[in-house]
Design an enzyme around this catalytic site. Structure first.
Site, PDB file in Angstrom:
ATOM      1  N   CYS A  57      44.123  36.704  43.047  1.00  0.00           N
ATOM      2  CA  CYS A  57      44.096  38.171  43.009  1.00  0.00           C
ATOM      3  C   CYS A  57      44.355  38.689  44.425  1.00  0.00           C
ATOM      4  CB  CYS A  57      42.780  38.686  42.451  1.00  0.00           C
ATOM      5  SG  CYS A  57      41.345  38.285  43.467  1.00  0.00           S
ATOM      6  N   ALA A  58      44.124  39.950  44.666  1.00  0.00           N
ATOM      7  CA  ALA A  58      44.451  40.527  45.970  1.00  0.00           C
ATOM      8  C   ALA A  58      43.531  40.022  47.074  1.00  0.00           C
ATOM      9  CB  ALA A  58      44.410  42.052  45.899  1.00  0.00           C
TER      10      ALA A  58
END
Length: 376
Positions: A72-73
């Protein structure tokens, strides 16, 4: 407790050309702009908000027995999803620690070779950004070329090798990432070198990097010889190390050539770029090993994870060096250019010393791939 994979572990897998499957949880537009890439990397983009309450929808889309790296980020969303996937029978799922933020900042050192009078040359590969830095060490001293802002990595490496960093060098004023050259020199008490033609607006002191002003590293005959090679910027300066290695900055890459437009001077600098690529470099030995400051395509990595090619081979294989017609070359490097790097104007201002953003802002400015090259 979910299994974790670090940026270092993933980098090693990619550089060893292992098969990897990545489940990327970022928004689709973010994924399309920038993703983890490798020769044998496959991936599926499933935005977190669309699957977190119904992970069962992934059944049948992704094999439960294969190794899966969830990204994810920043690392929080992947941790949550990994637990849910394990509960429904996924066998070999890894939470990628730190997310794309960690991937963007990770550096992996690769030894390029030994120097003839002692010492070694290393390439630091920033896989998530495509940046390449260099560490030259000889007889207890070191120089770092085109260092990125994560300067602690170079300090730790110097400590490991028991050498003192005496010089930091930027081949040009960077526009795609924040330089660590000046910061590193200040921390270790070294000398920061920058081409004067790129330094007309800087707010700090520096030592001019100019052709003819060799830099000695250690007590051996390891020398760095600046070679003026404008085109990407007006001050771009290449380095010949040990008579064997040509550090080209952002002028020449393995599969592409540098773009001349990141200071808004494409029409003015295209002639300089052509002169450097088709005349200055042409006069050099074909046996020189080209070591650029960036790569744009994962295929540019060799089997050991390094990025390099002999100059003579590039004149045969790099399509950017095959455009004999000057008008066609001008059109190539000024028309239909790729998108410019994220926040490149702010990055240039930071590298001039005119801005001093907070760390999180620097990370935001650097997000996404480098875009310093033109693919012919």
């Amino acid at each position: 407790m979910p299994k974790v994979m670090t940026a270092h572990q993933l980098a090693k897998k990619i550089m060893n050309q292992e098969e990897i499957f990545i489940l990327d949880l970022r928004k689709r537009e973010e994924f399309e702009k920038w993703k983890i890439e490798g020769v044998h990397v496959t991936y599926r983009n499933e935005p977190y908000a669309e699957i977190i309450d119904n992970v069962e929808k992934l059944e049948g889309k992704i094999a439960k027995e294969q190794e899966i790296v969830v990204v994810c980020a920043k690392g929080s969303g992947s941790t949550n999803l990994v637990g849910k996937l394990e509960k429904i029978g996924f066998k070999d799922v890894y939470d990628f620690k730190g997310g794309m933020k960690a991937w963007s900042e990770h550096l992996e050192p690769v030894k390029i070779g030994d120097l003839k009078d002692g010492g070694s040359l290393y390439q630091f590969v920033r896989l998530g950004k495509g940046c390449l830095s260099y560490f030259i060490e000889s007889n207890g001293e070191a120089a770092v070329v085109d260092p990125v802002r994560m300067t602690d990595v170079f300090e730790a490496f110097a400590k490991e090798k028991n050498v003192t960093i005496k010089h930091t060098i930027d081949t040009h004023l960077h526009a795609d990432h924040i330089s660590g050259g000046r910061k590193l020199a200040e921390k270790v008490g070294g000398i920061y070198h920058l081409p004067p033609k790129d330094a007309t607006e800087v707010t700090f002191d520096y030592t001019p990097l100019e052709e003819g002003n060799d830099i000695t590293v250690g007590n051996t005959t390891v020398s760095v010889e600046p070679l003026y090679s404008p085109g990407h910027t007006i001050g771009s300066t290449s380095l010949i190390v040990d008579g064997k290695y040509l550090l080209t900055g952002d002028i020449l890459f393995v599969k592409s050539i540098g773009r001349p437009d990141l200071a808004g001077m494409a029409e003015d600098w295209v002639g300089d770029l052509r002169e450097t690529l088709y005349s200055r470099y042409k006069a050099l030995s074909d046996d020189l090993m080209v070591l650029p400051a960036h790569f744009s395509f994962i295929e540019e990595l060799s089997k050991d994870g390094s990025v390099s090619a002999h100059l003579g081979d590039l004149y045969k294989e790099n399509s950017g060096l095959q455009v004999e017609d000057e008008t066609a070359f001008r059109k190539l490097v000024t028309d239909d250019l790729p998108p410019q790097p994220n926040a490149y104007q702010e990055i240039r201002q930071t590298n001039m010393g005119k801005m001093d953003p907070e760390l999180e802002k620097q990370r935001e400015m650097e997000s996404g791939p480098n875009r310093c090259a033109i693919e012919a």
